[in-house]
Design a protein around this motif. Structure first.
Motif, PDB file in Angstrom:
ATOM      1  N   LEU A  84       0.838  -1.190   0.000  1.00  0.00           N
ATOM      2  CA  LEU A  84       0.000   0.000   0.000  1.00  0.00           C
ATOM      3  C   LEU A  84       0.879   1.247   0.000  1.00  0.00           C
ATOM      4  N   PRO A  85       0.353   2.369  -0.487  1.00  0.00           N
ATOM      5  CA  PRO A  85       1.116   3.617  -0.395  1.00  0.00           C
ATOM      6  C   PRO A  85       1.501   3.893   1.060  1.00  0.00           C
ATOM      7  N   GLY A  86       2.739   4.300   1.266  1.00  0.00           N
ATOM      8  CA  GLY A  86       3.214   4.544   2.624  1.00  0.00           C
ATOM      9  C   GLY A  86       3.981   3.378   3.214  1.00  0.00           C
ATOM     10  N   ASP A  87       3.822   2.168   2.621  1.00  0.00           N
ATOM     11  CA  ASP A  87       4.647   1.038   3.044  1.00  0.00           C
ATOM     12  C   ASP A  87       6.090   1.317   2.648  1.00  0.00           C
ATOM     13  N   GLU A  88       6.996   0.561   3.220  1.00  0.00           N
ATOM     14  CA  GLU A  88       8.412   0.802   2.988  1.00  0.00           C
ATOM     15  C   GLU A  88       9.072  -0.454   2.410  1.00  0.00           C
ATOM     16  N   VAL A  89       9.764  -0.279   1.315  1.00  0.00           N
ATOM     17  CA  VAL A  89      10.530  -1.374   0.725  1.00  0.00           C
ATOM     18  C   VAL A  89      11.966  -1.297   1.231  1.00  0.00           C
ATOM     19  N   LYS A  90      12.473  -2.430   1.693  1.00  0.00           N
ATOM     20  CA  LYS A  90      13.871  -2.499   2.113  1.00  0.00           C
ATOM     21  C   LYS A  90      14.585  -3.522   1.248  1.00  0.00           C
ATOM     22  N   ILE A  91      15.699  -3.123   0.661  1.00  0.00           N
ATOM     23  CA  ILE A  91      16.521  -4.034  -0.137  1.00  0.00           C
ATOM     24  C   ILE A  91      17.910  -4.088   0.477  1.00  0.00           C
ATOM     25  N   GLU A  92      18.396  -5.296   0.692  1.00  0.00           N
ATOM     26  CA  GLU A  92      19.709  -5.491   1.312  1.00  0.00           C
ATOM     27  C   GLU A  92      20.605  -6.310   0.389  1.00  0.00           C
ATOM     28  N   LYS A  93      21.812  -5.852   0.232  1.00  0.00           N
ATOM     29  CA  LYS A  93      22.797  -6.540  -0.595  1.00  0.00           C
ATOM     30  C   LYS A  93      23.694  -7.386   0.297  1.00  0.00           C
ATOM     31  N   LYS A  94      23.803  -8.672  -0.025  1.00  0.00           N
ATOM     32  CA  LYS A  94      24.636  -9.580   0.764  1.00  0.00           C
ATOM     33  C   LYS A  94      25.597 -10.302  -0.165  1.00  0.00           C
ATOM     34  N   VAL A  95      26.859 -10.284   0.191  1.00  0.00           N
ATOM     35  CA  VAL A  95      27.884 -10.962  -0.597  1.00  0.00           C
ATOM     36  C   VAL A  95      28.516 -12.037   0.272  1.00  0.00           C
ATOM     37  N   ILE A  96      28.379 -13.294  -0.158  1.00  0.00           N
ATOM     38  CA  ILE A  96      28.914 -14.427   0.601  1.00  0.00           C
ATOM     39  C   ILE A  96      29.713 -15.307  -0.340  1.00  0.00           C
ATOM     40  N   ASP A  97      30.990 -15.474  -0.032  1.00  0.00           N
ATOM     41  CA  ASP A  97      31.884 -16.285  -0.868  1.00  0.00           C
ATOM     42  C   ASP A  97      31.827 -15.857  -2.332  1.00  0.00           C
ATOM     43  N   GLY A  98      31.755 -14.561  -2.552  1.00  0.00           N
ATOM     44  CA  GLY A  98      31.747 -14.037  -3.909  1.00  0.00           C
ATOM     45  C   GLY A  98      30.394 -14.031  -4.579  1.00  0.00           C
ATOM     46  N   ASN A  99      29.379 -14.599  -3.933  1.00  0.00           N
ATOM     47  CA  ASN A  99      28.030 -14.616  -4.497  1.00  0.00           C
ATOM     48  C   ASN A  99      27.218 -13.462  -3.921  1.00  0.00           C
TER      49      ASN A  99
END
Length: 236
Positions: A84-99
């Motif tokens: 819904l409008p006002g919700d928050e999207v969170k994106i996290e970048k994770k690097v593990i063993d080169g992946n």
């Protein structure tokens, strides 16, 4: 050092409230998204839903005509998480063993909007709770998330009902509306025995159980008790 995560509050147009043809995410200009994604646009990038463990592929474009940076084709993710409008999207970048993994979550008042619980099921571990485990264990958690499917869970409950298969406890019957639909879902095939090609059968592989019975099922390791084992103990 490049940014490892960001949050973005959704506007009405992003989730389609203004009759937009596409569902998208517009990035804040202060974030270096070119470094964050490390890719030349336009390109499709896989994101793993933090809650459902479903994988979504969004189209990333940092060369929109008006200078905006966006993820496109997010309609399915928004629909399945009830955005819904006002919700928050969170994106996290994770690097593990080169992946590199991109993990996406939808928050409402700081809390995941879909099947959010502040504990892990006995046969389920998420990456937040796994931080105290060895690095190899954390990698296994991230890579093997494919099995944690909200759709499979819901199909199991639709078929059997939200009633414990061992003790027949019904949360709605005891707690009223706050207990409606609440139940754990137990994997009859232990997660440790599941391979990458495994496709869960919501009816034959999953069974609803209450938290107490679920915990008792997993008191025996590495081979959990069967549902009938628990039933027999309750009948004594």
């Amino acid at each position: 050092m490049s940014q490892s995560s960001f949050k973005k509050i959704l506007s009405p147009s992003e989730v389609g409230a203004k009759k937009m043809n596409d569902r998208y995410l517009t990035f804040k200009s202060k974030v270096d998204y070119i470094k964050f994604y490390g890719k030349t646009s336009p390109v499709r990038i896989n994101h793993i839903d933090k809650v459902s463990i479903e994988q979504y592929t969004f189209r990333y474009d940092n060369a929109v005509s008006n200078g905006e940076v966006r993820l496109y084709e997010m309609g399915l993710f928004y629909a399945e998480r009830g955005a819904l409008p006002g919700d928050e999207v969170k994106i996290e970048k994770k690097v593990i063993d080169g992946n590199t993994f991109y993990e996406i979550d939808l928050l409402r008042n700081g809390i995941s909007t879909y099947y959010s619980q502040d504990y892990s099921l006995p046969d389920e571990v998420n990456e937040d709770n796994a931080k105290g485990y060895p690095e190899g264990y954390l990698k296994s958690v991230l890579v093997n998330k494919f099995e944690r499917s909200i759709k499979a869970r819901n199909e199991c409950i639709d078929y059997y009902g939200a009633i414990c298969a061992a003790c027949e406890f019904d949360f709605e019957d005891k707690y009223g509306d706050i207990g409606k639909g609440f139940i754990h879902v137990h994997h009859l095939v232990p997660i440790s025995e599941i391979g990458k090609s495994y496709k869960v059968d919501p009816i034959n592989d999953l069974i609803p159980v209450c938290p107490n019975c679920h915990a008792m099922i997993h008191k025996r390791k590495p081979n959990p008790f069967r549902i009938n084992d628990i039933k027999e103990r309750l009948e004594k």
